[in-house]
Design a protein around this motif. Structure first.
Motif, PDB file in Angstrom:
ATOM      1  N   LYS A 132      49.912  49.174  10.409  1.00 42.40           N
ATOM      2  CA  LYS A 132      49.631  48.342  11.575  1.00 42.40           C
ATOM      3  C   LYS A 132      48.790  47.104  11.244  1.00 42.40           C
ATOM      4  CE  LYS A 132      49.863  52.179  14.874  1.00 42.40           C
ATOM      5  NZ  LYS A 132      49.135  52.933  15.933  1.00 42.40           N
ATOM      6  N   LYS A 133      48.242  47.089  10.012  1.00 47.07           N
ATOM      7  CA  LYS A 133      47.372  45.985   9.577  1.00 47.07           C
ATOM      8  C   LYS A 133      46.237  45.759  10.590  1.00 47.07           C
ATOM      9  CE  LYS A 133      51.204  43.710   7.168  1.00 47.07           C
ATOM     10  NZ  LYS A 133      50.854  44.332   5.884  1.00 47.07           N
ATOM     11  N   ASN A 134      45.595  46.860  10.931  1.00 42.95           N
ATOM     12  CA  ASN A 134      44.563  46.856  11.954  1.00 42.95           C
ATOM     13  C   ASN A 134      43.189  47.067  11.328  1.00 42.95           C
ATOM     14  OD1 ASN A 134      42.714  48.187  14.006  1.00 42.95           O
ATOM     15  ND2 ASN A 134      44.442  47.680  15.337  1.00 42.95           N
ATOM     16  N   LYS A 135      42.276  46.121  11.523  1.00 42.63           N
ATOM     17  CA  LYS A 135      40.961  46.204  10.896  1.00 42.63           C
ATOM     18  C   LYS A 135      40.139  47.382  11.399  1.00 42.63           C
ATOM     19  CE  LYS A 135      40.264  41.387   9.539  1.00 42.63           C
ATOM     20  NZ  LYS A 135      39.339  40.225   9.604  1.00 42.63           N
ATOM     21  N   LYS A 136      40.249  47.688  12.680  1.00 42.51           N
ATOM     22  CA  LYS A 136      39.480  48.806  13.226  1.00 42.51           C
ATOM     23  C   LYS A 136      39.927  50.130  12.630  1.00 42.51           C
ATOM     24  CE  LYS A 136      38.166  46.783  17.685  1.00 42.51           C
ATOM     25  NZ  LYS A 136      38.234  46.921  19.168  1.00 42.51           N
ATOM     26  N   ILE A 137      41.215  50.265  12.426  1.00 41.51           N
ATOM     27  CA  ILE A 137      41.726  51.504  11.833  1.00 41.51           C
ATOM     28  C   ILE A 137      41.337  51.574  10.358  1.00 41.51           C
ATOM     29  CG2 ILE A 137      43.762  52.935  11.424  1.00 41.51           C
ATOM     30  CD1 ILE A 137      45.117  51.587  13.766  1.00 41.51           C
ATOM     31  N   TYR A 138      41.364  50.441   9.668  1.00 41.51           N
ATOM     32  CA  TYR A 138      40.890  50.409   8.276  1.00 41.51           C
ATOM     33  C   TYR A 138      39.427  50.855   8.211  1.00 41.51           C
ATOM     34  CZ  TYR A 138      44.741  48.061   5.790  1.00 41.51           C
ATOM     35  OH  TYR A 138      45.933  47.761   5.165  1.00 41.51           O
ATOM     36  N   ASP A 173      38.953  49.740  -0.774  1.00 44.69           N
ATOM     37  CA  ASP A 173      40.149  49.030  -0.312  1.00 44.69           C
ATOM     38  C   ASP A 173      40.157  48.941   1.212  1.00 44.69           C
ATOM     39  OD1 ASP A 173      43.063  48.066  -0.747  1.00 44.69           O
ATOM     40  OD2 ASP A 173      43.296  49.739   0.644  1.00 44.69           O
ATOM     41  N   ALA A 174      39.815  50.051   1.867  1.00 41.67           N
ATOM     42  CA  ALA A 174      39.780  50.064   3.325  1.00 41.67           C
ATOM     43  C   ALA A 174      38.674  49.161   3.863  1.00 41.67           C
ATOM     44  CB  ALA A 174      39.590  51.498   3.828  1.00 41.67           C
ATOM     45  N   LEU A 175      37.523  49.176   3.207  1.00 41.35           N
ATOM     46  CA  LEU A 175      36.411  48.332   3.634  1.00 41.35           C
ATOM     47  C   LEU A 175      36.773  46.852   3.543  1.00 41.35           C
ATOM     48  CD1 LEU A 175      33.405  50.191   1.968  1.00 41.35           C
ATOM     49  CD2 LEU A 175      33.777  49.907   4.429  1.00 41.35           C
ATOM     50  N   LEU A 176      37.405  46.458   2.451  1.00 40.21           N
ATOM     51  CA  LEU A 176      37.790  45.058   2.274  1.00 40.21           C
ATOM     52  C   LEU A 176      38.821  44.643   3.314  1.00 40.21           C
ATOM     53  CD1 LEU A 176      37.992  44.875  -1.624  1.00 40.21           C
ATOM     54  CD2 LEU A 176      36.282  43.789  -0.153  1.00 40.21           C
ATOM     55  N   ALA A 177      39.778  45.524   3.566  1.00 43.01           N
ATOM     56  CA  ALA A 177      40.811  45.219   4.555  1.00 43.01           C
ATOM     57  C   ALA A 177      40.223  45.151   5.964  1.00 43.01           C
ATOM     58  CB  ALA A 177      41.921  46.266   4.500  1.00 43.01           C
ATOM     59  N   ALA A 178      39.123  45.876   6.173  1.00 40.72           N
ATOM     60  CA  ALA A 178      38.455  45.875   7.479  1.00 40.72           C
ATOM     61  C   ALA A 178      37.515  44.682   7.646  1.00 40.72           C
ATOM     62  CB  ALA A 178      37.677  47.173   7.670  1.00 40.72           C
ATOM     63  N   GLY A 179      37.378  43.890   6.595  1.00 43.09           N
ATOM     64  CA  GLY A 179      36.479  42.747   6.657  1.00 43.09           C
ATOM     65  C   GLY A 179      35.032  43.105   6.394  1.00 43.09           C
ATOM     66  N   ARG A 180      34.803  44.279   5.801  1.00 40.76           N
ATOM     67  CA  ARG A 180      33.441  44.749   5.527  1.00 40.76           C
ATOM     68  C   ARG A 180      33.117  44.574   4.039  1.00 40.76           C
ATOM     69  NH1 ARG A 180      33.516  50.656   8.162  1.00 40.76           N
ATOM     70  NH2 ARG A 180      31.470  50.753   7.151  1.00 40.76           N
ATOM     71  N   GLU A 181      33.195  43.338   3.584  1.00 37.13           N
ATOM     72  CA  GLU A 181      33.000  43.040   2.168  1.00 37.13           C
ATOM     73  C   GLU A 181      31.603  43.426   1.690  1.00 37.13           C
ATOM     74  OE1 GLU A 181      32.786  38.927  -0.158  1.00 37.13           O
ATOM     75  OE2 GLU A 181      34.818  39.366   0.539  1.00 37.13           O
ATOM     76  N   ALA A 182      30.594  43.212   2.540  1.00 37.64           N
ATOM     77  CA  ALA A 182      29.220  43.535   2.159  1.00 37.64           C
ATOM     78  C   ALA A 182      29.043  45.029   1.887  1.00 37.64           C
ATOM     79  CB  ALA A 182      28.262  43.094   3.257  1.00 37.64           C
TER      80      ALA A 182
END
Length: 232
Positions: A43-49, A85-94
């Motif tokens: 789904k390319k969904n950040k919340k699910i990532y 991988d999931a964190l990066l896809a979720a935009g949680r780089e830090a």
């Protein structure tokens, strides 16, 4: 439940019934994290990532916080890579950066350590290059430390040349108005000596020659240029 397993895994292993429950819970949580991760990818969904990353974190806390075998160490590095991988896809780089750093440094599967290290170093290089704050010492220190570990574990990886050049450039950026520091010149010279055919070596040679000319040392500039051409 996660808290209980993380605190009593040793006691659980002593009872047959308890161990069955333990393994069943372990299998369920790992499977659930994987399912959510796949759903996020679909789904390319950040919340699910983000949810997948949190489930991986729970799994690590419950079952892999203190790996007691090589198998568990390999699994830990694998799960950390999936979480990163999931964190990066979720935009949680830090959040991903320290996780990747742990994966690189801890004993485990070399393939996953290398993957984590490569991702980490490229992230840090990107942050340093795009940062408006040129004195971003936190990322620079983390890069230098991670680069040392990566090079010691994977000395023949193609990324090592770029890391050496980056370290030399960081040292050069901290040099004073009189030219490159001794550390910067040494780092650039080592890069040229070890990787004479790389494009980074050409840039390093240019920097050294320019520095010698800036210091009005024409003889050194000529010698540096001749040494580079000889080694190339």
């Amino acid at each position: 439940l996660v808290q209980y397993f993380s605190e009593h895994s040793g006691d659980i292993a002593k009872g047959e019934d308890e161990q069955v429950t333990f393994l069943r819970a372990k299998s369920y949580l790992r499977g659930r994290a994987t399912e959510v991760h796949k759903e996020a990818q679909k789904k390319k969904n950040k919340k699910i990532y983000s949810r997948a990353a949190d489930l991986y974190a729970l799994y690590i806390k419950a079952f892999l916080l203190k790996p007691s075998s090589e198998k568990e160490k390999r699994e830990l590095s694998e799960v950390r890579v999936y979480r990163s991988d999931a964190l990066l896809a979720a935009g949680r780089e830090a959040d991903a950066i320290p996780e990747l750093d742990r994966t690189l440094r801890e004993e485990g599967d070399l393939k996953h350590r290398k993957e984590a290290g490569t991702t980490l170093l490229n992230l840090l290089i990107k942050r340093i290059d795009t940062s408006k704050d040129k004195a971003n010492s936190e990322y620079e220190d983390r890069l230098l430390s991670a680069a040392d570990v990566f090079e010691s574990v994977f000395p023949n990886d193609k990324l090592v040349a770029e890391l050496r050049y980056k370290r030399a450039r960081l040292a050069a950026s901290k040099s004073g108005p009189d030219g490159l520091s001794k550390d910067a010149r040494r780092a650039l010279s080592e890069l040229i000596e070890k990787y004479p055919s790389r494009s980074e070596a050409v840039e390093a040679a240019h920097d050294l020659v320019s520095d010698a000319l800036k210091r009005k040392d024409a003889d050194e500039a000529k010698e540096l240029a001749q040494q580079y051409l000889k080694n190339k």
